[in-house]
Design a protein around this motif. Structure first.
Motif, PDB file in Angstrom:
ATOM      1  N   SER A 173      41.835  41.387  36.041  1.00 22.25           N
ATOM      2  CA  SER A 173      42.483  40.293  35.349  1.00 22.25           C
ATOM      3  C   SER A 173      43.860  40.788  34.934  1.00 22.25           C
ATOM      4  CB  SER A 173      41.634  39.941  34.114  1.00 22.25           C
ATOM      5  OG  SER A 173      42.185  38.850  33.424  1.00 22.25           O
ATOM      6  N   GLU A 174      44.904  40.070  35.344  1.00 13.89           N
ATOM      7  CA  GLU A 174      46.256  40.524  35.034  1.00 13.89           C
ATOM      8  C   GLU A 174      46.879  39.618  33.970  1.00 13.89           C
ATOM      9  OE1 GLU A 174      47.527  42.775  39.128  1.00 13.89           O
ATOM     10  OE2 GLU A 174      48.197  40.710  38.977  1.00 13.89           O
ATOM     11  N   ILE A 175      47.590  40.234  33.045  1.00 16.48           N
ATOM     12  CA  ILE A 175      48.257  39.469  31.983  1.00 16.48           C
ATOM     13  C   ILE A 175      49.740  39.364  32.325  1.00 16.48           C
ATOM     14  CG2 ILE A 175      48.718  39.322  29.515  1.00 16.48           C
ATOM     15  CD1 ILE A 175      46.323  41.202  29.077  1.00 16.48           C
ATOM     16  N   ILE A 199      56.243  37.991  34.728  1.00 17.84           N
ATOM     17  CA  ILE A 199      56.103  39.417  35.005  1.00 17.84           C
ATOM     18  C   ILE A 199      54.755  39.934  34.515  1.00 17.84           C
ATOM     19  CG2 ILE A 199      56.991  41.709  34.413  1.00 17.84           C
ATOM     20  CD1 ILE A 199      59.750  40.748  34.966  1.00 17.84           C
ATOM     21  N   GLU A 200      54.095  40.618  35.446  1.00 22.05           N
ATOM     22  CA  GLU A 200      52.787  41.206  35.122  1.00 22.05           C
ATOM     23  C   GLU A 200      53.003  42.358  34.156  1.00 22.05           C
ATOM     24  OE1 GLU A 200      50.639  42.621  38.584  1.00 22.05           O
ATOM     25  OE2 GLU A 200      49.675  44.139  37.338  1.00 22.05           O
ATOM     26  N   ILE A 201      52.381  42.272  32.987  1.00 25.04           N
ATOM     27  CA  ILE A 201      52.538  43.399  32.068  1.00 25.04           C
ATOM     28  C   ILE A 201      51.300  44.295  31.992  1.00 25.04           C
ATOM     29  CG2 ILE A 201      54.393  42.484  30.616  1.00 25.04           C
ATOM     30  CD1 ILE A 201      52.280  41.511  28.634  1.00 25.04           C
ATOM     31  N   TRP A 202      50.137  43.718  32.214  1.00 29.97           N
ATOM     32  CA  TRP A 202      48.922  44.536  31.986  1.00 29.97           C
ATOM     33  C   TRP A 202      47.849  44.105  32.972  1.00 29.97           C
ATOM     34  CZ3 TRP A 202      47.006  45.422  26.223  1.00 29.97           C
ATOM     35  CH2 TRP A 202      46.252  46.587  26.171  1.00 29.97           C
ATOM     36  N   ASN A 203      47.181  45.114  33.531  1.00 31.71           N
ATOM     37  CA  ASN A 203      46.124  44.864  34.496  1.00 31.71           C
ATOM     38  C   ASN A 203      44.807  45.415  33.947  1.00 31.71           C
ATOM     39  OD1 ASN A 203      44.782  44.312  36.854  1.00 31.71           O
ATOM     40  ND2 ASN A 203      46.136  45.485  38.174  1.00 31.71           N
ATOM     41  N   LEU A 204      43.808  44.575  33.807  1.00 36.28           N
ATOM     42  CA  LEU A 204      42.497  45.036  33.323  1.00 36.28           C
ATOM     43  C   LEU A 204      41.530  45.054  34.504  1.00 36.28           C
ATOM     44  CD1 LEU A 204      42.114  42.700  30.169  1.00 36.28           C
ATOM     45  CD2 LEU A 204      43.485  44.781  30.372  1.00 36.28           C
TER      46      LEU A 204
HETATM   47 MG    MG Z   1      48.289  44.646  38.984  1.00 32.92          MG
END
Ligand code: MG
Ligand code: ATP
Ligand code: MG
Ligand code: MG
Length: 469
Positions: A173-175, A199-204
Motif C-alpha cells: 500500500s503506497e501513500i 508523489i509517493e512518500i511511503w510504501n507499506l
Molecule cells: Mg513504492
C-alpha cells in the motif's frame, strides 16, 4: 520548518517510543547477497530475519537506511536532475515487524506519524492498495477515514511485492501526497501517473505469503511488515517544497556548487547543479563504504556516477576539478548522522580529486569528438555505435555519459552497435593475449596484501566505515 536531520530523528524516536529497536544503517555494499549490487531498501539487512534463517532479540525494528539505486533492478540514474523526486543515493526510513504486528498496526503507525507527529494535511493524502486487498482498504477507511476515491486499487506488480521467485511476498500500500494542481501528473493508476504532482512518500509492504514454488503460495503463520519512506521526499512535504532538490540539505549542496563554480543554478544550469549535488552524495557514501572507482562491477557504477557529475561540472565551465571541493559541505550536512563520512573524508576527497584530474585530460577532447560527430544531427537522430565505443575506449566515456550528453538534443545512441564494437575488441584482446600479464598484476596485489593486509593497502578500514555504532 524542520530540517532533514530533525525529521530523521523524529521518525526514529516515534518508532522507538512504539517499541522498535533503532538499528543503524547497514553499509551500501550488501554483506551476504552477491546478487545485489547495492543496498536499495531498508529491508535488505533484514532479509534473513524475514525468511526465518536468522533471529534477533527484537521483533520490531526501525532504521534510516542508506540506499543507492543506480544499477540492477532499481536504476534511477537517468531520472536524476530531471524529476523532482529521484536520487541515486537517498535515505529510506523504515519500520519493520518480524512476525509481530501486522496490517492494522502498520497503517495506524504510518497514519498517526504523518498526520499527528508531522502534522501533514490529511486532505492532501491518498493511498493505493493491491486490487484484491479488501482488508487494507478497510483499515484505511476505519483508521484514516479516507473516502473510497482516495483508496485507489492497483492491479499491477507495483502493489505486490516479492523478495524473489520464491520467499516472502505480499500486497503493498503506497501513500501519496498531492502537491497541487499547478504541477503536471495524474493520480496513481492513471495514464499520466509518472508526473510529479502525486508523489509517493511511503510504501507499506504486508508480507503475508510465502511463495514456495512457482505454483504454490502459502499463507505465513506469522506475517511481517516492511515499510520504506524516502527521507528527502517527506522533507520536501514538511518544508512546503514540491521538489526534493529544494529541501535544506540539497540547497546547501547546490549553494556550495554555485559558489565553487560561480554559476547560478538557473535555466539550463539548474539540472547540472542538481546532478552534481546528487552524485556527490552517491560517490562520497560509496567511497566511505569501501567502493573505489574501477572498470568493473560496483567500482564501475561508482566511476559512471562520478564521471557523469564531472561532465556537468565541465558544462558549468569549471576550470579545475570541482567535486572534491564540495566534500566539506556534504560532511557539514550529513557527517553527524553518518560518521563514516567524517572518517572517510580524506579518502573521499583524494579519490574524487584524482578521478576528476585524470578524466579532465580526455573529457574535453572526447566532447569535441562528440560534437563534431553530431554537428549536423537533430532530434530523433542516432549516434553510431563505433563513435560511442571510441568515446568509451579512448576517452573514458561510459555509454550512459554519452547518452546523457545527447539527451537534451533528443539524440539517441546505437547501443547494439556499441556492444558489437565492444565484443570485437574483447575478441581481439583474447587473440592477442600472451599470458602472464594479468596473473602478474594479481600476484603483486596478493603479495602487497599479505604484507600489509588488504584494508591497510586500500588505505582505509572498511570495517570502521560501516557506521555501526
Ligand atoms: Mg513504492
Ligand atoms: P517511485 O515509484 O517514485 O519510483 P518506488 O515505488 O520505486 O518509488 P519504493 O521501492 O517503494 O519506491 O521505495 C520506498 C520509498 O523510497 C518510496 O516510497 C520513496 O519515498 C523512496 N524512494 C524510492 N526511490 C527513490 C529515489 N530514487 N530517490 C528518492 N527516494 C526514493
Ligand atoms: Mg522507483
Ligand atoms: Mg512506486
Amino acid at each position: 520548518m524542520s530540517g532533514v536531520n530533525e525529521i530523521r530523528s523524529t521518525f526514529l524516536d516515534y518508532f522507538r517510543k512504539n517499541g522498535h529497536e533503532v538499528v543503524p544503517s547497514s553499509p551500501l555494499v550488501p554483506r551476504n547477497d552477491p546478487t545485489l549490487m547495492f543496498v536499495n531498501a531498508g529491508m535488505v539487512q533484514f532479509k534473513n530475519v524475514f525468511t526465518g534463517l536468522e533471529t534477533r532479540n527484537y521483533s520490531r525494528a526501525s532504521t534510516a537506511q542508506k540506499c543507492v539505486r543506480a544499477g540492477g533492478k532499481h536504476n534511477d540514474l537517468d531520472n536524476v536532475g530531471y524529476t523532482a523526486r529521484h536520487h541515486t543515493f537517498f535515505e529510506m526510513l523504515g519500520n519493520f515487524s518480524f512476525g509481530d504486528y501486522f496490517k492494522e498496526n502498520a497503517i495506524e503507525f504510518a497514519w498517526n506519524l504523518i498526520t499527528k507527529e508531522f502534522g501533514i494535511d490529511r486532505e492532501k493524502l491518498l493511498v493505493t492498495v493491491y486490487h484484491t486487498d479488501d482488508e487494507a482498504a478497510g483499515f484505511w477507511k476505519k483508521i484514516a477515514g479516507l473516502p473510497e476515491q482516495k483508496i485507489i486499487r492497483i492491479a499491477t506488480s507495483d502493489n505486490f511485492w516479492a523478495m524473489g521467485d520464491t520467499g516472502p511476498c505480499g500486497p503493498c500500500s503506497e501513500i501519496f501526497y498531492d502537491h497541487g494542481e499547478g504541477i503536471p501528473g495524474g493520480p496513481p493508476g492513471s495514464p499520466d501517473e509518472d508526473g510529479d504532482r502525486f508523489i509517493e512518500i511511503w510504501n507499506l509492504v504486508f508480507m503475508q505469503f510465502e511463495q514456495v514454488t512457482k505454483e504454490e503460495r502459502i499463507a505465513l503463520p506469522r506475517p511481517s511488515i516492511d515499510t520504506g519512506m524516502g527521507l528527502e521526499r517527506i522533507a520536501a512535504v514538511l518544508q512546503g517544497k514540491h521538489d526534493n532538490y529544494d529541501i535544506d540539505l540539497f540547497q546547501a549542496l547546490i549553494r556550495a556548487s554555485e559558489e565553487a563554480t560561480g554559476v547560478k543554478a538557473e535555466g539550463k544550469n539548474r539540472a547540472s547543479h542538481r546532478v552534481i549535488a546528487d552524485h556527490l552524495r552517491a560517490s562520497s557514501f560509496l567511497i566511505a563504504d569501501g567502493v573505489l572507482p574501477s572498470n568493473e562491477g560496483r567500482g564501475y557504477v561508482l566511476r559512471r556516477i562520478m564521471r557523469r557529475a564531472m561532465r556537468h561540472a565541465q558544462l558549468l565551465g569549471a576550470a579545475e576539478p570541482l567535486m572534491w571541493r564540495l566534500v566539506p559541505a556534504l560532511v557539514r550536512e550529513m557527517g553527524q548522522a553518518y560518521p563514516e563520512l567524517v572518517r572517510g573524508q580524506p579518502l573521499i576527497t583524494e579519490t574524487l580529486k584524482l578521478e576528476e584530474t585524470r578524466f579532465r585530460k580526455t573529457l574535453a577532447r572526447g566532447l569535441t569528438l562528440l560534437s563534431d560527430a553530431t554537428d549536423t544531427m537533430s532530434s530523433g537522430d542516432r549516434l553510431d555505435g563505433e563513435t560511442a565505443f571510441k568515446l568509451y575506449d579512448t576517452y573514458g566515456f561510459p555509454l550512459d555519459l554519452t547518452q546523457d550528453a545527447l539527451r537534451q538534443r533528443g539524440i539517441s545512441v546505437d547501443t547494439d552497435g556499441f556492444n558489437t564494437a565492444m565484443e570485437r575488441q574483447k575478441a581481439e584482446a583474447r587473440a592477442n593475449w600472451a599470458g602472464s600479464g594479468e596473473a602478474a598484476t594479481e600476484a603483486v596485489w596478493f603479495s602487497v596484501k599479505d604484507k600489509v593486509g588488504a584494508t591497510e593497502f586500500l588505505g582505509y578500514d572498511t570495517e570502521q566505515a560501516e557506521g555501526v555504532v
